[in-house]
Enzyme design. Structure first.
Site, PDB file in Angstrom:
ATOM      1  N   LYS A 130       0.761  -1.245   0.449  1.00 32.09           N
ATOM      2  CA  LYS A 130       0.051   0.342  -0.126  1.00 32.09           C
ATOM      3  C   LYS A 130       0.612   1.453   0.025  1.00 32.09           C
ATOM      4  CE  LYS A 130      -1.832   2.169   3.441  1.00 32.09           C
ATOM      5  NZ  LYS A 130      -1.695   2.865   4.634  1.00 32.09           N
ATOM      6  N   ASN A 131       1.975   1.155   0.537  1.00 31.43           N
ATOM      7  CA  ASN A 131       2.649   2.511   1.152  1.00 31.43           C
ATOM      8  C   ASN A 131       4.026   2.748  -0.165  1.00 31.43           C
ATOM      9  OD1 ASN A 131       1.228   2.389   3.272  1.00 31.43           O
ATOM     10  ND2 ASN A 131       2.946   2.713   4.407  1.00 31.43           N
ATOM     11  N   ARG A 150      -4.463  10.227   4.781  1.00 31.06           N
ATOM     12  CA  ARG A 150      -3.616  10.605   4.462  1.00 31.06           C
ATOM     13  C   ARG A 150      -2.966  11.095   3.175  1.00 31.06           C
ATOM     14  NH1 ARG A 150      -0.386  13.646   7.913  1.00 31.06           N
ATOM     15  NH2 ARG A 150       2.071  13.391   7.395  1.00 31.06           N
ATOM     16  N   CYS A 187      -5.427   7.733   9.569  1.00 35.58           N
ATOM     17  CA  CYS A 187      -5.894   7.239  11.198  1.00 35.58           C
ATOM     18  C   CYS A 187      -4.900   8.487  12.172  1.00 35.58           C
ATOM     19  CB  CYS A 187      -4.410   6.229  10.973  1.00 35.58           C
ATOM     20  SG  CYS A 187      -5.319   4.456   9.984  1.00 35.58           S
ATOM     21  N   ARG A 226       0.606  13.804  13.189  1.00 37.00           N
ATOM     22  CA  ARG A 226       0.982  14.213  11.442  1.00 37.00           C
ATOM     23  C   ARG A 226       1.230  15.673  10.791  1.00 37.00           C
ATOM     24  NH1 ARG A 226      -0.996   8.523   9.602  1.00 37.00           N
ATOM     25  NH2 ARG A 226       0.525   8.025   8.779  1.00 37.00           N
ATOM     26  N   PRO A 227       2.047  16.159  11.250  1.00 32.62           N
ATOM     27  CA  PRO A 227       1.440  17.515  11.063  1.00 32.62           C
ATOM     28  C   PRO A 227       2.651  17.321   8.835  1.00 32.62           C
ATOM     29  CG  PRO A 227       3.423  17.572  12.211  1.00 32.62           C
ATOM     30  CD  PRO A 227       2.731  15.739  12.373  1.00 32.62           C
ATOM     31  N   ILE A 228       2.201  18.353   8.212  1.00 32.71           N
ATOM     32  CA  ILE A 228       2.994  18.617   6.775  1.00 32.71           C
ATOM     33  C   ILE A 228       3.601  19.323   6.739  1.00 32.71           C
ATOM     34  CG2 ILE A 228       0.900  16.984   5.312  1.00 32.71           C
ATOM     35  CD1 ILE A 228       0.244  19.464   4.741  1.00 32.71           C
ATOM     36  N   ASP A 229       4.396  20.075   7.948  1.00 30.88           N
ATOM     37  CA  ASP A 229       5.278  21.082   7.468  1.00 30.88           C
ATOM     38  C   ASP A 229       6.671  20.949   6.945  1.00 30.88           C
ATOM     39  OD1 ASP A 229       5.883  19.612   9.782  1.00 30.88           O
ATOM     40  OD2 ASP A 229       7.268  20.737  10.506  1.00 30.88           O
ATOM     41  N   ASP A 248       4.939   0.843  11.837  1.00 30.46           N
ATOM     42  CA  ASP A 248       3.958   0.361  11.485  1.00 30.46           C
ATOM     43  C   ASP A 248       3.083  -1.704  12.013  1.00 30.46           C
ATOM     44  OD1 ASP A 248       2.874   2.149   9.781  1.00 30.46           O
ATOM     45  OD2 ASP A 248       2.873   1.975   7.891  1.00 30.46           O
ATOM     46  N   ARG A 283      -8.751  -1.008   4.932  1.00 27.24           N
ATOM     47  CA  ARG A 283      -7.590   0.097   4.816  1.00 27.24           C
ATOM     48  C   ARG A 283      -5.853  -0.094   4.293  1.00 27.24           C
ATOM     49  NH1 ARG A 283      -7.693   5.623   7.276  1.00 27.24           N
ATOM     50  NH2 ARG A 283      -5.829   5.848   5.775  1.00 27.24           N
TER      51      ARG A 283
END
Ligand code: UD1
Length: 421
Positions: A22-23, A92, A116, A121-124, A308, A400
């Site tokens: 998946k990833n 995400r 999830c 889970r920032p995206i900075d 994970d 998922r």
């Protein structure tokens, strides 16, 4: 909505084949946006997140054909540069589209990503890197991210942390930027290597995946006919091996890459499982069910122990003799599922990022609720190892990341069924 109903106690024995990761498939699907030709992907898992990503690509104007695990994406003509809110919030990884779409269209509108509930889970880092390359970013406050870039320019980027998603986003934006981009402290996960392999098939000059320093030479026109096979899912392989270990089973997994799950196999061996590796892509595990605790497992970026696999390992350690300590260093809020494992009788105490697990002789069935993907997988392992019949709700989270989990587990002897509620 459905529940998984599991009667524990059966030893898991047999052979399973691991599907594509998946990833890995999600960033590769994002990369197909760079290509003015048709990309063919093989070994794609049939998962909800993949369907959502294809819906996003379709909404942007791509032609999509999907037959089983084969997907064709024709991105020759894009007709939109905003990602529909409902789709972005579902997943995400929709943020992975940012770099590719910005590079291709010069503009992107996307709502802040969902996903999830395992931490902030920032995206900075994603945004900082894209602005270093020349993107203007605003509007984060109203939940919609607006990015524009008349031109992206290659540059040197040092990541504060080897973020998988940020590394992928930068690789995608850099593929069409002017000049060379160098990513330092890049993530080294196998999924990055797979993205590099696909980008090379698009004709992008990219090197260094797996080393921590990645170099990408941008090119304005990308038109290719790549055929790419997605790498096997190391987390799915690890999950089923942990389930077999917890039930005292004997399992062969095929189509896996041994080195990709080296850290997981190391821990399973230290618990007392016997593991054999045949020709690098077949792994056989035998467990007598009488396993011992691990003094310390720390999650860390690849090639360390994967975050994970942390919940599935804790589920296994719940039944291992002695006291184990598991430290989560990647995501700050990833032990919520332990409350549910404790309903099965697991003895776990969590202090901040550390879980202390005192192995118990027996787990007993309970009514459980999955609230995130890997935490859900941990509950399945717990229920398989418990006495009696458990029921797990929140199966949509598990779906998922695992294709038809109940079919796979039934095929190796588990008493599990999906019940519509
Ligand atoms: C990816 C995987 C996820 C896996 C994770 C770590 C996909 C779709 N998801 O997620 O399954 O658990 O890698 O292997 O591939 N961070 C920031 N700022 C950022 C980005 C990240 O602070 O801009 C932090 C995160 O909060 C987290 C850490 O960095 O603490 C790692 O995150 P990252 O590697 O980016 O994970 P994802 O790409 O989200």
């Amino acid at each position: 909505m459905s529940n998984l109903v599991i009667t524990g106690g059966s030893r898991l024995c047999g052979i399973i084949e691991v599907p594509g990761a998946k990833n890995a498939v999600l960033p590769v699907l994002a990369a197909t946006l760079l290509n003015k030709g048709t990309s063919i992907l093989e070994n794609c898992p049939e998962l909800d997140d993949v369907t959502t990503m294809l819906e996003i690509l379709g909404a942007l104007g791509c032609g999509i054909r999907r037959e089983g695990s084969r997907i064709e994406v024709d991105a020759s003509r894009l007709t939109a540069s905003s990602i529909p809110e409902a789709l972005a919030r579902k997943m995400r990884s929709s943020i992975i589209i940012l770099g590719a779409l910005l590079a291709r269209c010069g503009e992107v509108h996307v709502s802040y990503p969902g996903g999830c509930e395992i931490g902030l889970r920032p995206i900075d880092m994603h945004l900082k890197a894209l602005s270093q390359m020349g993107a203007q970013i605003d509007g984060i406050n109203d939940g919609i991210l607006r990015c524009r870039a008349e031109k992206l320019t290659g540059c040197e980027i040092l990541l504060d942390y080897p973020s998988v998603g940020a590394t992928e986003n930068i690789m995608l934006a850099a593929s069409m930027a002017e000049g060379e981009t160098i990513i330092r402290n890049a993530a080294k996960e196998p999924e990055i290597d797979d993205l590099q392999a696909f980008l090379r098939k698009l004709g992008v000059q990219v090197s260094g995946a797996g080393t921590g320093v990645i170099r990408i030479q941008g090119t304005r026109e990308i038109k290719a006919e790549p055929v790419h096979r997605i790498i096997p899912d190391r987390i799915v392989a690890g999950t089923y091996l942990a389930a077999a270990a917890a039930t005292g089973g004997s399992l062969v997994v095929t189509g896996v890459i041994y080195d990709h799950i080296g850290s997981v196999l190391y821990c399973l061996k230290r618990c007392g499982c016997r593991i054999k590796n045949y020709s690098g892509n077949v792994i056989a595990l035998e467990s007598n069910g009488n396993l011992t605790a691990l003094d310390l497992v720390r999650t860390s970026p690849y090639p360390g122990f994967p975050t994970d696999m942390q919940p599935q390992m804790v589920a296994l350690l719940s039944k291992c003799r002695g006291t184990s300590v598991v430290v989560e260093t990647v995501f700050e809020n990833r032990f919520r599922y332990t409350e549910q494992l404790m309903k099965l009788g697991a003895d776990i105490s969590v202090q901040g990022r550390t879980a202390i697990i005192r192995g118990v002789d027996k787990l007993k069935a309970a009514q459980l609720e999955a609230r995130d993907l890997r935490g859900g997988a941990a509950l399945v392992i717990g229920a398989l190892a418990a006495e009696g019949t458990s029921s797990i709700s929140g199966v949509n989270y598990i779906d998922r990341g695992y294709e038809r989990m109940e079919k796979v587990l039934s095929s190796i002897g588990a008493d599990i069924k999906r019940v519509e509620t």
